[in-house]
Scaffold this active site. Structure first.
Site, PDB file in Angstrom:
ATOM      1  N   SER A   1      -7.721   1.300  -0.934  1.00 13.78           N
ATOM      2  CA  SER A   1      -7.652  -0.063  -0.401  1.00 13.78           C
ATOM      3  C   SER A   1      -7.233  -0.087   1.071  1.00 13.78           C
ATOM      4  CB  SER A   1      -6.677  -0.908  -1.226  1.00 13.78           C
ATOM      5  OG  SER A   1      -5.405  -0.277  -1.310  1.00 13.78           O
TER       6      SER A   1
ATOM      7  N   ASP B   1       4.264  -6.634  -0.134  1.00 15.29           N
ATOM      8  CA  ASP B   1       3.266  -5.634   0.253  1.00 15.29           C
ATOM      9  C   ASP B   1       3.655  -5.071   1.620  1.00 15.29           C
ATOM     10  OD1 ASP B   1       1.132  -4.062   0.881  1.00 15.29           O
ATOM     11  OD2 ASP B   1      -0.404  -5.588   0.597  1.00 15.29           O
TER      12      ASP B   1
ATOM     13  N   HIS C   1      -0.202  -2.263   2.922  1.00 20.81           N
ATOM     14  CA  HIS C   1      -1.392  -2.730   3.621  1.00 20.81           C
ATOM     15  C   HIS C   1      -0.989  -3.428   4.910  1.00 20.81           C
ATOM     16  CE1 HIS C   1      -2.626  -2.403  -0.670  1.00 20.81           C
ATOM     17  NE2 HIS C   1      -3.710  -1.872  -0.132  1.00 20.81           N
TER      18      HIS C   1
END
Length: 561
Positions: A288, A530, A533
């Site tokens: 990702s 998060d 990312h």
């Protein structure tokens, strides 16, 4: 010949001076020879002349000195450049044409005579001090450039010698060697380059930056001209990465530029990037984090297209979190920018035992998704984050080779074996005359107080790390990657973004990975953040800027057309 016609003094020619026959004639010949030597030496720069003999423009001094790096340029010396008080004609009459401008410059130019050992080479040292350099930024205080050249004593040129900085460090091979830090990433504050609003890139799409420069060794500097596309302007950013849409209140995290220490890199020219890709396909393959990078590039390139309808995902999808194959078509350039989800690059599998079936990871087989990208023109791989999960880290009854499941195998060894399988597949499958291969390095996470699933946080971070001593060591997995790449037959460009991501604790989605409709949702969001990312626009835009610079190098070297 009548010696009187030579114009010598009467005393020498008088017949009353014949006491020593030939003495006057000997002196005359000596004077002729001495005069000739003086004129010859003068024409070759042995004497200093006054400023009346100086060229009308000091710029002309620098019209042919070809620097081997692309650094902020220096020219247009001011009238108070007092250290150039004398002009030496032994200097070359041409130095390179340097197109940007410098204010408040002091330059010192020193010529040293040849050594007494009879060498025909002398030595020239050029020292430049400047303030307020305007290239694609400004040096906030005093910057220095010192270059030393050897030159033939019987020549007026520098024989195409070049000046270049000596690299202080190459963290890709030894990241643990830290430079002293002053709270700004290890550089002295006087060397800190601050990028001004609407600044133009020094290097352009002509690949004029230094081929040998390590573009991954540098620091982050403020740049108010960023980002490449306005916040909220791209509809193809996953909601998890769209911090602006999720109401992040600040935008400082997008106002940074990566500045290599030893050169400038070209700003990403979207039109030129698309021209390079015309008729071709570029495919990101990995986890990702590579999807993060893929969405960034799609948005950068799309922003430059006037008719946005001519940029579309071929299946019409606008969400890309599920595993699969996604392809954006740029009709005007007959090219595509694709993403293939393959978090390990090798095959996720299963193994039947008497007491049931277990999940395994085949270290000796590539993921079946290879059929989706084996004929691509540009491949950008990554893997790493899934190797930190509990099952892969523990390494018990998980890693499989052939019909054997290892009862226990260290994750670093498993990672190396998987990459060896990947490298073998590249060497045996990819047409190295057609396909350019890149591997993007490990991207740092910034969880504080726990991991992603145990309360780790980063939502209070609003500034990058400035002190290099706070950065971690270079990951051992990336050393394993470097080893595998060195053993491969196919050229692979390693995008070593590890260090530059470690600085950026401020640029993760954190709690802004979704929009909260209730206070209960917001409280829950604080517990699951998060910090792996990156917000878009944001740090992955810089990865693509470095991909663009690296692609220019690779294409020039391996694409004959």
């Amino acid at each position: 010949m009548d010696p009187r016609k030579l114009g010598f003094p009467e005393q020498i020619l008088s017949p009353r001076r014949r006491v020593v026959p030939g003495f006057g004639l000997g002196i005359s010949v000596s004077l002729i020879v001495l005069s000739f030597l003086l004129l010859y030496s003068s024409s070759h720069g042995k004497f200093f002349f006054s400023l009346d003999n100086q060229p009308t423009s000091v710029d002309s001094l620098f019209s042919s000195w070809s620097f081997s790096f692309s650094s902020p340029s220096f020219s247009d010396f001011t009238a108070n450049s007092s250290k150039l008080a004398t002009y030496d004609p032994a200097l070359p009459s041409h130095f390179p044409s340097l197109h940007n401008h410098t204010r408040d410059v002091n330059a010192t130019l020193q010529l040293n005579p040849p050594p007494a050992n009879g060498s025909e080479f002398g030595n020239a040292t050029f020292s430049l001090e400047s303030k307020n350099v305007t290239a694609n930024g400004t040096v906030s205080s005093l910057a220095k450039l010192d270059a030393e050249h050897n030159f033939p004593c019987n020549s007026t040129s520098l024989n195409n010698n070049t000046a270049q900085y000596q690299k202080e460090n190459n963290h890709s091979s030894n990241a643990e060697d830290e430079r002293p830090s002053e709270g700004n990433g290890g550089r002295n504050s006087s060397d800190r380059i601050e990028i001004t609003r609407n600044s133009q890139p020094l290097a352009t799409s002509d690949n004029s930056f230094d081929e040998e420069c390590d573009i991954f060794d540098g620091e982050w500097v403020r740049d108010d001209s960023k980002p490449y596309y306005p916040l909220g302007s791209c509809p193809y950013i996953d909601r998890d990465f769209d911090c602006h849409l999720n109401k992040r209140p600040d935008d400082g995290y997008v106002k940074w530029k990566w500045q290599p220490y030893m050169c400038n890199i070209p700003s990403l020219n979207a039109t030129h990037f698309l021209e390079v890709l015309r008729g071709k396909s570029l495919v990101f393959v990995g986890d990702s984090l590579n999807r993060n990078m893929w969405e960034s590039l799609v948005c950068i390139l799309r922003h430059n297209i006037s008719d946005k309808k001519r940029v579309y995902e071929i299946s019409g999808r606008t969400e890309f979190k599920k595993k699969g194959f996604y392809a954006f078509r740029f009709e005007d350039y007959n090219c595509s920018v694709d993403f293939v989800s393959s978090p390990f690059l090798v095959r996720e599998s299963s193994f039947k035992r008497k007491n049931g079936t277990i999940e395994t990871l085949r270290l000796d087989q590539m993921d079946p998704t290879t059929e989706m990208y084996r004929d691509a023109d540009v491949l950008v791989f990554n893997t790493g984050h899934w190797w930190t999960h509990e099952k892969t880290s523990r390494g018990e009854d998980y890693y499989q080779e052939g019909n054997h499941v290892h009862p226990r195998l260290k994750v670093l060894e498993a990672f190396k074996r998987a990459l060896t399988t990947w490298g073998r597949w590249i060497d045996n499958t990819v047409d190295r005359n057609r396909t350019l291969v890149f591997f993007r390095g490990y991207s740092y996470s910034h969880f504080s107080g726990g991991e992603w699933n145990s309360g780790g946080q980063c939502n209070i971070e609003m500034e990058p790390i400035y002190n290099k001593t706070h950065l971690g060591k270079y990951p051992k997995k990336m050393r394993a990657l470097e080893y595998v790449i060195r053993e491969m037959k196919t050229p692979v460009s390693y995008l070593n973004i590890t260090r530059l991501t470690h600085y950026r604790k401020d640029a993760h989605p954190s709690i802004y990975r979704m929009e909260y409709k209730t206070e209960a949702e917001k409280r829950a969001g604080l517990r699951v953040q998060d910090c792996s990312h990156w917000c878009l626009p944001g740090v992955p835009d810089t990865w693509n800027e470095l991909l663009y610079a690296s692609l220019l190098r690779m294409a020039k070297r391996y694409w004959s057309n």
